[in-house]
Write an enzyme that holds these catalytic residues in place. Structure first.
Site, PDB file in Angstrom:
ATOM      1  N   CYS A 248     -13.430  48.629 -65.260  1.00  0.00           N
ATOM      2  CA  CYS A 248     -13.682  47.520 -66.177  1.00  0.00           C
ATOM      3  C   CYS A 248     -14.187  48.030 -67.521  1.00  0.00           C
ATOM      4  O   CYS A 248     -13.521  47.936 -68.543  1.00  0.00           O
ATOM      5  CB  CYS A 248     -14.718  46.566 -65.586  1.00  0.00           C
ATOM      6  SG  CYS A 248     -14.274  45.890 -64.015  1.00  0.00           S
TER       7      CYS A 248
HETATM    8  N1  SAJ Z   1     -23.569  52.834 -66.683  1.00  0.00           N
HETATM    9  C1  SAJ Z   1     -24.462  53.616 -67.398  1.00  0.00           C
HETATM   10  N2  SAJ Z   1     -25.630  53.060 -67.816  1.00  0.00           N
HETATM   11  C2  SAJ Z   1     -25.934  51.743 -67.549  1.00  0.00           C
HETATM   12  C3  SAJ Z   1     -25.010  50.970 -66.832  1.00  0.00           C
HETATM   13  C4  SAJ Z   1     -23.838  51.528 -66.402  1.00  0.00           C
HETATM   14  O1  SAJ Z   1     -24.213  54.793 -67.656  1.00  0.00           O
HETATM   15  O2  SAJ Z   1     -27.022  51.304 -67.945  1.00  0.00           O
HETATM   16  C5  SAJ Z   1     -22.293  53.423 -66.268  1.00  0.00           C
HETATM   17  C6  SAJ Z   1     -22.085  53.406 -64.774  1.00  0.00           C
HETATM   18  O3  SAJ Z   1     -22.606  54.568 -64.179  1.00  0.00           O
HETATM   19  C7  SAJ Z   1     -20.568  53.335 -64.653  1.00  0.00           C
HETATM   20  C8  SAJ Z   1     -20.164  52.543 -65.884  1.00  0.00           C
HETATM   21  O4  SAJ Z   1     -21.253  52.621 -66.800  1.00  0.00           O
HETATM   22  O5  SAJ Z   1     -20.007  54.617 -64.719  1.00  0.00           O
HETATM   23  C9  SAJ Z   1     -19.857  51.087 -65.585  1.00  0.00           C
HETATM   24  O6  SAJ Z   1     -20.944  50.622 -64.846  1.00  0.00           O
HETATM   25  P1  SAJ Z   1     -21.201  49.023 -64.611  1.00  0.00           P
HETATM   26  O7  SAJ Z   1     -22.607  48.898 -64.112  1.00  0.00           O
HETATM   27  O8  SAJ Z   1     -20.819  48.267 -65.792  1.00  0.00           O
HETATM   28  O9  SAJ Z   1     -20.291  48.738 -63.356  1.00  0.00           O
HETATM   29  P2  SAJ Z   1     -18.805  48.228 -63.274  1.00  0.00           P
HETATM   30  O10 SAJ Z   1     -17.846  49.082 -64.012  1.00  0.00           O
HETATM   31  O11 SAJ Z   1     -18.562  48.026 -61.823  1.00  0.00           O
HETATM   32  O12 SAJ Z   1     -18.854  46.846 -64.045  1.00  0.00           O
HETATM   33  C10 SAJ Z   1     -18.804  45.670 -63.334  1.00  0.00           C
HETATM   34  C11 SAJ Z   1     -18.380  44.642 -64.341  1.00  0.00           C
HETATM   35  N3  SAJ Z   1     -17.986  43.458 -63.621  1.00  0.00           N
HETATM   36  C12 SAJ Z   1     -16.882  42.827 -64.013  1.00  0.00           C
HETATM   37  O13 SAJ Z   1     -16.179  43.199 -64.928  1.00  0.00           O
HETATM   38  C13 SAJ Z   1     -16.555  41.610 -63.255  1.00  0.00           C
HETATM   39  C14 SAJ Z   1     -19.508  44.318 -65.288  1.00  0.00           C
HETATM   40  O14 SAJ Z   1     -19.177  43.147 -66.057  1.00  0.00           O
HETATM   41  C15 SAJ Z   1     -20.772  44.046 -64.534  1.00  0.00           C
HETATM   42  O15 SAJ Z   1     -21.809  43.723 -65.452  1.00  0.00           O
HETATM   43  C16 SAJ Z   1     -21.127  45.291 -63.766  1.00  0.00           C
HETATM   44  O16 SAJ Z   1     -20.094  45.443 -62.775  1.00  0.00           O
HETATM   45  C17 SAJ Z   1     -22.478  45.181 -63.090  1.00  0.00           C
HETATM   46  O17 SAJ Z   1     -23.366  44.530 -63.679  1.00  0.00           O
HETATM   47  O18 SAJ Z   1     -22.639  45.819 -62.031  1.00  0.00           O
END
Ligand code: SAJ
Length: 429
Positions: free
Chosen positions: A274
């Site tokens: 995403c």
């Molecule tokens: N990450 C960081 N620092 C952070 C947060 C995330 O480095 O503070 C990294 C994670 O390790 C990962 C990437 O960013 O590699 C994405 O992480 P994510 O927490 O955004 O997880 P995703 O990719 O699974 O995003 C999903 C998304 N959901 C949808 O699109 C429906 C996002 O909108 C959500 O907010 C997120 O999950 C969530 O909150 O878990």
């Protein structure tokens, strides 16, 4: 009674058959909620293996167990099919197909086009079509609408067309399909009204917006917000490294601000299907309008720099121990793109492994969720996490902070550790 009101009344009576196109981490949980709400659901997927498995009561995704699939089947209101010709049986069709990027970071909407062609072939009066896949603003109106109206049927009168962004967060223990508010935007007001009514019995909160473009942009704003803020804290990690300040201490202290701040944490880079991808859908669309989405592009650049930043940190740390990265035994801990899942898509670990190989390191990894994988011509298999494997490494490289990893053991036995997730500090030296 108007067609719209008749459909709304039928949804209230559960006298609606749903068709779900794409039975992955978005489509299958949606099937489950719709069946549980009393609807009949026909799941459509191009994969024979997926459909046969589901019809046998076997799940292929983590968020829905096989027992749950068996329960859905036992209601007699759920079946999976690879026959797109059966989509005419559905009154409402939700499209939940992948929208990846091409290698040139251009949107690949080929799955949406294919789904639209299947639906067009069986489009009939009274159908409600909802696109859920993340895409650039304008996709529903510019790609789907002309194809569907080429049948001679008129949107808002003969059929209804809307966009509703999927908000599935795989592995989230709190928010699942039913209790995550669902945004819906239609081509016409009746399209919004009817599409909302279709989901209402299965989803706790519906959020109608005025157009499909608004709904498409809601999702892109949500995920661009994350990408930009992650890019910001990653830049802060680089800044603090140059100033000799602990970025984690700075972020924890900033997070005590009870208003006007939202905590994000630095990491090895940006992974997943995403966040690294969705913002580029918007950037691509705006390039066509001669506008450069600078925040999106800059966040992408910053987040992409992080693997090299951390590998350079490793080189510095090894150097401090009079060791070279060339020939160093490096044990990577965690390769999934975020903790407590098994998904490798866009994982920064893949870039880090490539860089380690490039610099001549002798690389192994441990990830309890990923037993083995192949990447860039290398075949990997997770090694057991023991005091011996940790002690045998010249350096431990923490990439994914899975909860179930024995961090105390790593903290105790690692000769040297580069911790991109700041997880080891929580354990006694
Ligand atoms: N990450 C960081 N620092 C952070 C947060 C995330 O480095 O503070 C990294 C994670 O390790 C990962 C990437 O960013 O590699 C994405 O992480 P994510 O927490 O955004 O997880 P995703 O990719 O699974 O995003 C999903 C998304 N959901 C949808 O699109 C429906 C996002 O909108 C959500 O907010 C997120 O999950 C969530 O909150 O878990």
């Amino acid at each position: 009674m108007s067609l719209a009101n008749d459909l709304i009344a039928r949804a209230e009576r559960r006298d609606i058959t749903f068709g779900i196109v794409g039975l992955g981490y978005v489509g299958l949980p949606l099937c489950a909620e719709l069946v549980r709400a009393g609807f009949r659901v026909l799941g459509y997927d191009i994969s024979e293996r997926v459909c046969e498995g589901l019809n046998a009561g076997i799940s292929h995704i983590k968020d829905i167990s096989s027992a749950e699939v068996a329960e859905l089947r036992a209601t007699g209101r759920f079946e999976a099919t690879t026959d797109g010709g059966r989509l005419g049986e559905a009154d409402t069709i939700s499209i939940c197909v992948p929208t990846p990027l091409s290698k040139y970071k251009d949107p690949d909407v080929s799955f949406i086009v294919a789904a639209t062609e299947s639906i067009k072939a069986t489009l009939r009066r009274g159908q409600v079509i909802v696109l859920e896949s993340t895409t650039y603003p304008g996709t529903t109106r510019e790609i789907m609408l002309p194809a569907l109206e080429s049948t001679g049927l008129k949107v808002g009168e003969d059929f209804f067309l809307a966009f509703s962004p999927e908000r599935v967060d795989p592995g989230n223990p709190v928010y699942q399909t039913k209790n995550t508010p669902k945004v819906v935007g239609g081509i016409t007001p009746d399209c919004s009204r009817v599409a909302c009514a279709m989901y209402a019995p299965a989803i706790d909160t519906l959020v109608p917006v005025s157009t499909t473009e608004a709904a498409e942009l809601v999702k892109l704003l949500e995920n661009t917000f994350r990408s930009v803020n992650i890019g910001l804290v990653n830049e802060m990690a680089i800044v603090c490294d140059k100033l000799g300040v602990d970025v984690w201490e700075v972020i924890e202290a900033a997070a005590t601000k009870p208003f006007g701040f939202m905590k994000f944490t630095p990491g090895p880079g940006l992974g997943g299907h995403c966040i690294p991808i969705d913002p580029h859908y918007l950037a691509w669309k705006m390039r066509g309008l001669n506008y450069k989405t600078r925040f999106i592009d800059l966040a992408g650049e910053l987040n992409s720099e992080m693997p090299l930043f951390w590998v350079r940190k490793l080189m510095e740390e090894l150097n401090g121990h009079r060791k070279s990265i060339n020939g160093a035994k490096v044990l990577v801990i965690g390769v999934a793109y975020k903790k407590d899942i098994d998904d490798l898509r866009e994982s920064p670990a893949l870039d880090i492994l490539g860089l380690l190989h490039q610099h001549g390191a002798d690389v192994s990894y441990h990830d309890p969720y990923v037993a083995k994988f192949s990447e860039a011509g290398y075949d990997y298999a997770s090694v057991p996490l023991t005091a011996e494997t940790v002690q045998a490494a010249d350096a431990v490289f923490v990439v994914t902070d899975h909860t179930n990893i024995d961090w105390a053991l790593i903290r105790k036995h690692a000769a040297l550790a580069v911790d991109t997730r700041h997880v080891l500090a929580k354990f006694p030296a």
